[in-house]
Design a protein around this motif. Structure first.
Motif, PDB file in Angstrom:
ATOM      1  N   GLN A 154      20.603  11.944   6.768  1.00 53.72           N
ATOM      2  CA  GLN A 154      21.482  11.446   7.817  1.00 53.72           C
ATOM      3  C   GLN A 154      21.788  12.544   8.828  1.00 53.72           C
ATOM      4  N   SER A 155      22.039  13.747   8.355  1.00 50.06           N
ATOM      5  CA  SER A 155      22.319  14.867   9.256  1.00 50.06           C
ATOM      6  C   SER A 155      21.121  15.173  10.149  1.00 50.06           C
ATOM      7  N   ILE A 159      18.235   8.683   8.987  1.00 50.64           N
ATOM      8  CA  ILE A 159      18.815   7.456   8.445  1.00 50.64           C
ATOM      9  C   ILE A 159      20.279   7.347   8.847  1.00 50.64           C
ATOM     10  N   GLU A 160      20.828   6.167   8.652  1.00 50.32           N
ATOM     11  CA  GLU A 160      22.265   5.943   8.779  1.00 50.32           C
ATOM     12  C   GLU A 160      22.758   5.347   7.462  1.00 50.32           C
ATOM     13  N   LEU A 161      23.887   5.852   6.979  1.00 51.23           N
ATOM     14  CA  LEU A 161      24.483   5.351   5.748  1.00 51.23           C
ATOM     15  C   LEU A 161      25.655   4.451   6.076  1.00 51.23           C
ATOM     16  N   GLY A 165      28.441   8.095   4.277  1.00 53.21           N
ATOM     17  CA  GLY A 165      27.912   9.105   3.369  1.00 53.21           C
ATOM     18  C   GLY A 165      28.967   9.687   2.458  1.00 53.21           C
ATOM     19  N   VAL A 174      21.768   2.796   2.433  1.00 53.36           N
ATOM     20  CA  VAL A 174      20.981   3.058   3.636  1.00 53.36           C
ATOM     21  C   VAL A 174      20.980   1.814   4.532  1.00 53.36           C
ATOM     22  N   SER A 179      18.151   2.852  10.687  1.00 53.74           N
ATOM     23  CA  SER A 179      17.485   4.067  10.242  1.00 53.74           C
ATOM     24  C   SER A 179      16.075   4.171  10.814  1.00 53.74           C
TER      25      SER A 179
END
Length: 299
Positions: A154-155, A159-161, A165, A174, A179
């Motif tokens: 993510q960092s 992706i995006e959580l 996160g 996820v 993402s």
């Protein structure tokens, strides 16, 4: 987390199953005859240079240790619980908390060693930005390292959580529609060998060399200096009834202060990790909190 400050030392730098019944080094909390007993310590990566230096440093203090090597992370904690090992040193607090909650055990941390950044590696791309949309990235499948790996992705903008996160994030967290890549989970020791088949993989430090890579090859990683990183500090662990064992405490002190051991850590990590001397009370407080959070997350 306690307000006491974790003391960071200068930069550092974590086979077949070959063990029999272990001889306990001393009675719990006792001095014992350490010269005539063998303290068995389970690790993942016996060939790392700090271990031969540690054996020599311990011997100079009259303590005989045997380093027992394991090929993956799943084995040392059960072996410690069953008394086949006296100590182990391969894991961070989050991993130990998950084991204790899942297994109903009470292994405890008696000393810190270092905190290691977790890196993303690729044999196809030179940066995370170069990874093409829709490609697949591999992460470790054990819960604690998987969550941390997803935070790395993510960092890196891959992706995006959904939750933003946490230390409990998993593949279900996820947000696939938001993402850039797909994520697959593999046993940690297999992530290096997956590199020909995936765009990139998050590889635990113990297995970076298996991929023919160096730590400098990471195309993204997390920040070990973050003050919230205490749950990812690596530790010596033993059974709760042995937490006051004088010989074990002496071994922790030797590990944390011996120059040759510290030099071995620096060499083994490629200079990427940070040795830490964290008060045991802080380790215990962090472990208790993460265990409580883990129980709540498991419902």
């Amino acid at each position: 987390m306690s307000h006491r400050t974790t003391k960071l030392i200068a930069a550092l730098a974590a086979a077949p199953l070959l063990f029999g019944l272990a001889a306990c080094a001393t009675p719990a909390g006792g001095e014992g005859d350490s010269a005539s007993e063998v303290v068995k310590i389970g690790v993942v990566g016996k060939g790392d240079p700090q271990w031969s230096a540690f054996e020599e440093a311990a011997a100079d203090e009259g303590i005989t240790i045997e380093i027992v090597d394991f090929g993956d992370y799943a084995q040392p904690n059960p072996a410690t619980t069953e008394g086949e090992l006296d100590l182990n040193q391969f894991q961070h607090i989050v991993y130990l908390a998950d084991y204790n909650v899942s297994a109903g055990e009470d292994l405890t941390a008696i000393g810190s060693t270092a905190i290691y950044p977790l890196g993303l590696y690729s044999t196809k791309y030179e940066s995370a930005d170069d990874i093409k949309d829709g490609e697949t990235v591999a992460v470790p499948n054990d819960p604690s390292n998987q969550a941390r790996a997803l935070l790395v992705l993510q960092s890196a903008g891959l992706i995006e959580l959904k939750s933003g996160g946490t230390i409990f994030s998993d593949l279900a967290d996820v947000d696939e529609s938001a993402s850039r890549v797909k994520v697959t989970a593999l046993e940690a020791s297999l992530t290096p060998t997956s590199l020909p088949d995936v765009a990139a993989a998050v590889i635990n430090n113990d297995f970076v060399a298996d991929a023919g890579l160096t730590f400098e090859d990471a195309i993204a990683q997390d920040d070990p200096s973050d003050p919230n990183a205490l749950p990812y500090v690596n530790i010596f662990a033993t059974r709760a009834e042995d937490e006051d064992n004088a010989t074990y405490k002496k071994l922790v002190e030797i590990f944390q202060t011996d120059p040759e051991v510290q030099a071995g850590l620096i060499e083994a990590s490629g200079g990427t990790g940070v040795p830490v001397v964290t008060p045991v009370a802080d380790l215990a407080e962090s472990l208790a909190k993460v265990e409580a959070d883990t129980k709540a997350a498991k419902g």
